[in-house]
Motif scaffolding. Structure first.
Motif, mmCIF file in Angstrom:
data_model
loop_
_atom_site.group_PDB
_atom_site.id
_atom_site.type_symbol
_atom_site.label_atom_id
_atom_site.label_comp_id
_atom_site.label_asym_id
_atom_site.label_seq_id
_atom_site.Cartn_x
_atom_site.Cartn_y
_atom_site.Cartn_z
ATOM 1 N N ASP A 21 35.704 20.804 48.892
ATOM 2 C CA ASP A 21 36.186 22.122 48.476
ATOM 3 C C ASP A 21 35.648 23.152 49.460
ATOM 4 N N ALA A 23 35.520 27.271 50.583
ATOM 5 C CA ALA A 23 35.755 28.686 50.292
ATOM 6 C C ALA A 23 35.518 29.435 51.596
ATOM 7 N N THR A 64 34.546 30.598 41.912
ATOM 8 C CA THR A 64 35.205 30.773 40.614
ATOM 9 C C THR A 64 36.188 31.937 40.656
ATOM 10 N N SER A 67 39.331 31.090 42.641
ATOM 11 C CA SER A 67 40.268 30.164 41.991
ATOM 12 C C SER A 67 40.890 30.750 40.729
ATOM 13 N N SER A 68 40.423 31.918 40.308
ATOM 14 C CA SER A 68 40.959 32.556 39.100
ATOM 15 C C SER A 68 41.331 34.001 39.421
#
Length: 219
Positions: A21, A23, A64, A67-68
């Motif tokens: 993952d 970012a 977080t 992703s939201s």
């Protein structure tokens, strides 16, 4: 965590059968490579999250938010990344061996030296002050000759040259926030005419033209 401060070309590969993952974020400093903060950083920084207190948890919050996409998430992400950058710089100041070669000069080297750090902090906090070599040397508790020599050895430029560069950086930040040129000049210790002349010599454009170019680029 991996940081590439100078837009160094890079690629990530994941072994077959594995997952990862990522970012990613982009840093944009007024002045680009000429910004002192950019100049203080090495080509790349690799820091295990466990070595920097709070870095892992901050990155988890950042991931977080990314992703939201809730209301205001863009602003939250920007602020969280600022925190990540501050934590990373603190780590590099406390552990200079993690981010630079022992013989590298620049802002990081200067800030890592307590005597020079006092003088650098004074210039950063009051760019409008007409700093003299004698004043800066006194703040650093060094003679003028010793201060000048050590500053040039560790930071890479003479104190006065560094101060000019810092003033230009501060001016660029103010111009990006739509401050009038005359107000910007005063904020960094110059008259309007002398500031515009110096800015054009250093940046290649007048303050107003530079601000307009940046505004159009960000539109």
């Amino acid at each position: 965590m991996l940081l590439f401060p100078h837009a160094t070309p890079h690629a990530f590969t994941v072994p077959a059968g594995a997952t990862a993952d990522l970012a990613c974020a982009t840093l944009d400093f007024a002045g680009g490579e000429a910004h002192p903060l950019v100049g203080m950083l090495p080509e790349h920084v690799i820091v295990p999250l466990a070595e920097v207190p709070g870095l892992g948890s901050t990155l988890e919050l950042l991931a977080t938010e990314a992703s939201s996409p809730l209301c205001g998430h863009r602003h939250v992400i920007d602020k969280l990344f600022e925190i990540v950058l501050i934590k990373l710089i603190r780590h590099l100041l406390e552990h200079p061996e993690a981010g630079r070669h022992p013989h590298t000069s620049g802002l990081l080297s200067g800030l890592a030296q307590p005597q020079l750090a006092r003088a650098l902090t004074a210039m950063h906090e009051s760019p409008e002050h007409p700093w003299t070599l004698a004043e800066l040397a006194e703040i650093a508790h060094l003679s003028r000759s010793a201060f000048s020599l050590r500053f040039r050895e560790l930071v890479g430029v003479p104190p006065h040259e560094y101060l000019i560069g810092w003033r230009i950086t501060v001016a660029q930040q103010l111009l990006l926030h739509d401050h009038a040129v005359i107000d910007v000049a005063t904020a960094v210790g110059y008259s309007g005419t002398s500031f515009s002349r110096l800015f054009a010599q250093r940046v290649g454009q007048s303050p107003r033209a530079w601000a307009q170019t940046r505004a159009h680029a960000g539109a």
